[in-house]
Design a protein around this motif. Sequence first.
Motif, PDB file in Angstrom:
ATOM      1  N   PRO A  36       0.799  -1.228   0.000  1.00 33.05           N
ATOM      2  CA  PRO A  36       0.000   0.000   0.000  1.00 33.05           C
ATOM      3  C   PRO A  36       0.831   1.278   0.000  1.00 33.05           C
ATOM      4  O   PRO A  36       0.455   2.257  -0.650  1.00 33.05           O
ATOM      5  N   ILE A  37       1.966   1.289   0.686  1.00 32.96           N
ATOM      6  CA  ILE A  37       2.766   2.517   0.725  1.00 32.96           C
ATOM      7  C   ILE A  37       3.320   2.849  -0.658  1.00 32.96           C
ATOM      8  O   ILE A  37       3.397   4.011  -1.049  1.00 32.96           O
ATOM      9  N   TYR A  38       3.671   1.830  -1.419  1.00 30.31           N
ATOM     10  CA  TYR A  38       4.161   2.049  -2.772  1.00 30.31           C
ATOM     11  C   TYR A  38       3.042   2.620  -3.649  1.00 30.31           C
ATOM     12  O   TYR A  38       3.261   3.540  -4.435  1.00 30.31           O
ATOM     13  N   LEU A  39       1.831   2.072  -3.500  1.00 28.66           N
ATOM     14  CA  LEU A  39       0.695   2.581  -4.267  1.00 28.66           C
ATOM     15  C   LEU A  39       0.396   4.028  -3.903  1.00 28.66           C
ATOM     16  O   LEU A  39       0.041   4.838  -4.769  1.00 28.66           O
ATOM     17  N   ALA A  40       0.575   4.386  -2.630  1.00 25.76           N
ATOM     18  CA  ALA A  40       0.348   5.761  -2.192  1.00 25.76           C
ATOM     19  C   ALA A  40       1.384   6.708  -2.817  1.00 25.76           C
ATOM     20  O   ALA A  40       1.046   7.814  -3.236  1.00 25.76           O
ATOM     21  N   VAL A  41       2.625   6.267  -2.874  1.00 25.80           N
ATOM     22  CA  VAL A  41       3.679   7.087  -3.494  1.00 25.80           C
ATOM     23  C   VAL A  41       3.373   7.283  -4.976  1.00 25.80           C
ATOM     24  O   VAL A  41       3.487   8.393  -5.505  1.00 25.80           O
ATOM     25  N   LEU A  42       2.956   6.222  -5.664  1.00 24.94           N
ATOM     26  CA  LEU A  42       2.617   6.340  -7.081  1.00 24.94           C
ATOM     27  C   LEU A  42       1.460   7.316  -7.290  1.00 24.94           C
ATOM     28  O   LEU A  42       1.474   8.121  -8.223  1.00 24.94           O
ATOM     29  N   ALA A  43       0.465   7.264  -6.414  1.00 26.54           N
ATOM     30  CA  ALA A  43      -0.672   8.179  -6.522  1.00 26.54           C
ATOM     31  C   ALA A  43      -0.210   9.627  -6.336  1.00 26.54           C
ATOM     32  O   ALA A  43      -0.624  10.526  -7.080  1.00 26.54           O
ATOM     33  N   ARG A  44       0.663   9.850  -5.372  1.00 24.19           N
ATOM     34  CA  ARG A  44       1.167  11.210  -5.111  1.00 24.19           C
ATOM     35  C   ARG A  44       1.989  11.717  -6.295  1.00 24.19           C
ATOM     36  O   ARG A  44       1.849  12.865  -6.713  1.00 24.19           O
ATOM     37  N   TRP A  45       2.858  10.869  -6.836  1.00 24.72           N
ATOM     38  CA  TRP A  45       3.666  11.266  -7.978  1.00 24.72           C
ATOM     39  C   TRP A  45       2.792  11.548  -9.194  1.00 24.72           C
ATOM     40  O   TRP A  45       3.076  12.447  -9.977  1.00 24.72           O
ATOM     41  N   THR A  46       1.721  10.763  -9.379  1.00 24.56           N
ATOM     42  CA  THR A  46       0.804  10.993 -10.491  1.00 24.56           C
ATOM     43  C   THR A  46       0.161  12.367 -10.360  1.00 24.56           C
ATOM     44  O   THR A  46       0.061  13.114 -11.336  1.00 24.56           O
ATOM     45  N   GLU A  47      -0.271  12.713  -9.155  1.00 19.41           N
ATOM     46  CA  GLU A  47      -0.868  14.031  -8.909  1.00 19.41           C
ATOM     47  C   GLU A  47       0.113  15.155  -9.222  1.00 19.41           C
ATOM     48  O   GLU A  47      -0.284  16.209  -9.722  1.00 19.41           O
ATOM     49  N   ASP A  48       1.389  14.931  -8.917  1.00 20.86           N
ATOM     50  CA  ASP A  48       2.415  15.955  -9.135  1.00 20.86           C
ATOM     51  C   ASP A  48       2.919  15.984 -10.581  1.00 20.86           C
ATOM     52  O   ASP A  48       3.757  16.814 -10.923  1.00 20.86           O
ATOM     53  N   GLY A  49       2.446  15.049 -11.433  1.00 21.21           N
ATOM     54  CA  GLY A  49       2.885  15.010 -12.829  1.00 21.21           C
ATOM     55  C   GLY A  49       4.273  14.453 -13.013  1.00 21.21           C
ATOM     56  O   GLY A  49       4.932  14.740 -14.009  1.00 21.21           O
ATOM     57  N   ARG A  50       4.748  13.640 -12.085  1.00 22.14           N
ATOM     58  CA  ARG A  50       6.103  13.073 -12.180  1.00 22.14           C
ATOM     59  C   ARG A  50       6.124  11.825 -13.056  1.00 22.14           C
ATOM     60  O   ARG A  50       5.099  11.211 -13.312  1.00 22.14           O
ATOM     61  N   THR A  51       7.322  11.443 -13.445  1.00 23.46           N
ATOM     62  CA  THR A  51       7.518  10.205 -14.187  1.00 23.46           C
ATOM     63  C   THR A  51       7.380   9.036 -13.223  1.00 23.46           C
ATOM     64  O   THR A  51       7.912   9.075 -12.115  1.00 23.46           O
ATOM     65  N   LEU A  52       6.676   7.998 -13.660  1.00 25.57           N
ATOM     66  CA  LEU A  52       6.428   6.853 -12.796  1.00 25.57           C
ATOM     67  C   LEU A  52       7.193   5.632 -13.272  1.00 25.57           C
ATOM     68  O   LEU A  52       7.344   5.423 -14.482  1.00 25.57           O
ATOM     69  N   PRO A  53       7.658   4.799 -12.337  1.00 25.07           N
ATOM     70  CA  PRO A  53       8.360   3.567 -12.726  1.00 25.07           C
ATOM     71  C   PRO A  53       7.435   2.669 -13.551  1.00 25.07           C
ATOM     72  O   PRO A  53       6.272   2.510 -13.231  1.00 25.07           O
ATOM     73  N   GLY A  54       7.977   2.128 -14.633  1.00 23.63           N
ATOM     74  CA  GLY A  54       7.212   1.198 -15.450  1.00 23.63           C
ATOM     75  C   GLY A  54       6.275   1.867 -16.438  1.00 23.63           C
ATOM     76  O   GLY A  54       5.546   1.182 -17.145  1.00 23.63           O
ATOM     77  N   ARG A  55       6.270   3.187 -16.506  1.00 21.44           N
ATOM     78  CA  ARG A  55       5.408   3.910 -17.445  1.00 21.44           C
ATOM     79  C   ARG A  55       6.271   4.821 -18.299  1.00 21.44           C
ATOM     80  O   ARG A  55       7.298   5.315 -17.861  1.00 21.44           O
ATOM     81  N   ARG A  56       5.816   5.055 -19.522  1.00 17.09           N
ATOM     82  CA  ARG A  56       6.579   5.909 -20.441  1.00 17.09           C
ATOM     83  C   ARG A  56       6.634   7.336 -19.925  1.00 17.09           C
ATOM     84  O   ARG A  56       5.676   7.856 -19.383  1.00 17.09           O
ATOM     85  N   ASP A  57       7.773   7.957 -20.144  1.00 22.74           N
ATOM     86  CA  ASP A  57       7.969   9.365 -19.798  1.00 22.74           C
ATOM     87  C   ASP A  57       7.710  10.183 -21.060  1.00 22.74           C
ATOM     88  O   ASP A  57       8.466  10.101 -22.022  1.00 22.74           O
ATOM     89  N   PRO A  58       6.621  10.963 -21.084  1.00 22.27           N
ATOM     90  CA  PRO A  58       6.290  11.697 -22.302  1.00 22.27           C
ATOM     91  C   PRO A  58       7.393  12.663 -22.751  1.00 22.27           C
ATOM     92  O   PRO A  58       7.636  12.824 -23.947  1.00 22.27           O
ATOM     93  N   GLU A  59       8.071  13.305 -21.803  1.00 23.73           N
ATOM     94  CA  GLU A  59       9.127  14.244 -22.179  1.00 23.73           C
ATOM     95  C   GLU A  59      10.287  13.513 -22.846  1.00 23.73           C
ATOM     96  O   GLU A  59      10.825  13.950 -23.858  1.00 23.73           O
ATOM     97  N   TRP A  60      10.682  12.382 -22.280  1.00 22.15           N
ATOM     98  CA  TRP A  60      11.780  11.604 -22.876  1.00 22.15           C
ATOM     99  C   TRP A  60      11.381  11.106 -24.257  1.00 22.15           C
ATOM    100  O   TRP A  60      12.176  11.152 -25.197  1.00 22.15           O
ATOM    101  N   SER A  61      10.147  10.639 -24.424  1.00 20.03           N
ATOM    102  CA  SER A  61       9.686  10.163 -25.727  1.00 20.03           C
ATOM    103  C   SER A  61       9.757  11.280 -26.761  1.00 20.03           C
ATOM    104  O   SER A  61      10.170  11.063 -27.897  1.00 20.03           O
TER     105      SER A  61
END
Length: 78
Positions: A36-61
């Motif tokens: 659950p703590i990992y899922l919470a971190v992913l949710a927070r990073w998604t809200e902040d517009g950060r790059t997430l592990p295992g997902r494409r980074d639009p800026e890098w693409s």
Amino acid sequence: MTTMESSAPRVGRRRRPASDGYEESVRQPARHPDPPIYLAVLARWTEDGRTLPGRRDPEWSRIASSPIWPTGPLFGGR
């Protein structure tokens, strides 16, 4: 002068063709659900517009798909 070439057959290891169904040479262990703590971190990073592990980074693409050499009138291109 002598040559290193010989008519003897080459001896050594050869690559085996990959068997169907396996893309990697090492089998990956069964995946466990994320804690659950990992899922919470992913949710927070998604809200902040950060790059997430295992997902494409639009800026890098965008950067990676840009031309290697600059073009335009200043660079001798069209």
